[in-house]
Design an enzyme around this catalytic site. Sequence first.
Site, short mmCIF file in Angstrom:
data_model
loop_
_atom_site.label_atom_id
_atom_site.label_comp_id
_atom_site.label_asym_id
_atom_site.label_seq_id
_atom_site.Cartn_x
_atom_site.Cartn_y
_atom_site.Cartn_z
N HIS A 72 19.10 -4.69 0.75
CA HIS A 72 19.32 -3.15 0.99
C HIS A 72 20.58 -2.28 0.68
O HIS A 72 21.32 -3.40 0.23
CB HIS A 72 19.15 -3.08 2.54
CG HIS A 72 17.94 -2.99 3.50
ND1 HIS A 72 18.00 -2.11 4.70
CD2 HIS A 72 17.08 -3.81 3.19
CE1 HIS A 72 16.65 -2.64 5.15
NE2 HIS A 72 16.24 -3.84 3.71
N TYR A 201 19.50 5.67 10.65
CA TYR A 201 20.20 6.23 12.38
C TYR A 201 19.62 7.44 12.92
O TYR A 201 19.64 8.15 12.02
CB TYR A 201 21.38 5.50 12.26
CG TYR A 201 21.62 3.98 12.50
CD1 TYR A 201 22.29 3.33 13.05
CD2 TYR A 201 21.38 3.29 10.99
CE1 TYR A 201 22.59 1.90 12.81
CE2 TYR A 201 21.96 1.90 10.32
CZ TYR A 201 22.72 1.97 11.24
OH TYR A 201 22.38 -0.11 11.63
N PRO A 293 25.25 -3.24 18.75
CA PRO A 293 24.42 -3.69 18.35
C PRO A 293 24.91 -2.18 16.72
O PRO A 293 24.23 -2.35 15.84
CB PRO A 293 23.64 -2.98 18.66
CG PRO A 293 23.26 -2.64 19.04
CD PRO A 293 24.84 -2.81 19.97
N LYS A 297 27.37 -5.88 13.59
CA LYS A 297 27.98 -6.21 13.30
C LYS A 297 28.25 -7.31 14.24
O LYS A 297 29.16 -8.81 13.75
CB LYS A 297 29.58 -6.12 13.53
CG LYS A 297 30.02 -4.71 12.06
CD LYS A 297 30.98 -5.28 10.95
CE LYS A 297 30.10 -4.36 10.15
NZ LYS A 297 29.48 -4.00 9.22
N TYR A 391 30.11 -0.98 6.81
CA TYR A 391 28.83 -1.63 6.82
C TYR A 391 28.21 -2.43 5.97
O TYR A 391 27.93 -2.99 6.85
CB TYR A 391 27.72 -0.08 6.53
CG TYR A 391 26.55 -0.32 7.12
CD1 TYR A 391 26.08 -0.43 8.45
CD2 TYR A 391 25.59 -1.45 6.33
CE1 TYR A 391 25.07 -0.40 9.41
CE2 TYR A 391 24.01 -1.64 7.11
CZ TYR A 391 24.03 -0.26 7.97
OH TYR A 391 21.99 -1.27 8.99
#
Length: 400
Positions: A72, A201, A293, A297, A391
Amino acid sequence: MKTKIAIIGGGPSGLLLGQLLSKQGISNVIVERVAGDYVLGRIRAGILEQGFVDLVREAGVATNMDAAGGVHDGFEISVGDRRVRIDLKALTGGKTVMCYGQLEITKDLMDARSASGLETYYESSQVSLHDLKADSPFVLFEQGGEQFRLECDYIAGCDGFHGVSRKTIPLELRTEHERVYPFGWLGLLSDTPPVSHELIYCKTERGFALASMRSETRSRYYLQVPLTDTVEDWSDEAFWDELKKRLPEDIALNLVTGPSIEKSIAPLRSFICEPMQYGNLFLVGDAAHIVPPTGAKGLNLAASDVSTLYKILTRVYKQGDKACIHQYSEIALRRVWNGERFSWWMSNMLHNFGETNAGGLDGDTFMRFMESELNYYLSSEYGRGIIAEQYVGLPYEKLT
């Protein structure tokens, strides 16, 4: 029985550590309290940092991951009708993440361990750790009505939040930091194509949602729900209806629904135990820390613990440098606190806390601050870069 490393816990952390150590000729035995099938039934994370991916390759179990995992380059954050893409590759100088489910990683590691004939004791009860500050610690456990004594040089506590390892450290010698969030994540797994090829998100007035995936044909979706909700409160139809209301309108139109394979509600908490070492016991992964979550991580912090401990134990047995074991907790905790802070920060910005007092503020004031915070970081390349850098994962720290 005797071994160099006793690994308590047969989840992905313990299995990965065992595989890496075995590659260096360092003997290890895994003691796990539940059956292997139960371990494989845990539906968890799916986004792997590059550091984790590299460890799996070093362990020699990357064939399936490299074939079926999806690289990704970015993900989206949706706020109302506004959609902002976090271009991970462009913002971090080429770094990406891998989408490959924890269940698949665990199965690959289990198969590799079995093929190598490495010892694993599933369904072990009455596990206890002894003489942790002595030169020869040992583990007692029962299986099939018979008691076993496993003598070792070091013990890796990879047995999760509810395991025996952390609790063996005297209470007066450990400090535990915890924040429990006033909501949970209701997750649904389905054999349906993902609504998007990248994660989305979603921050909405109705609450948070996440559109994720495990493969091109299997999807994983989440909804923020009150802690008072149960899985029984949510039929598949009710879940899909609510998800459509939280997704961006054009994305919701493309949502393919279907029967759930699994549904569960996970409470959210931030938790850290300090130190992560007591004598010859090292805490790894969820035994020492839990993250919400939101920042992807949890499994990745466990992997960085594994990496640090693996490097230390390799130096001990290859170079005879036993003094290096004292670096473990300090190195591991620096990365843990960074990951915890990022997950806490993302959770605060993306969830709806309602009237809940948060950070000493009333719910409305906290919400307005977090809306401003999120808008600030999404509105500039610099801000998006800060999100992207964390991230994809901070670099693993080297031993001194």
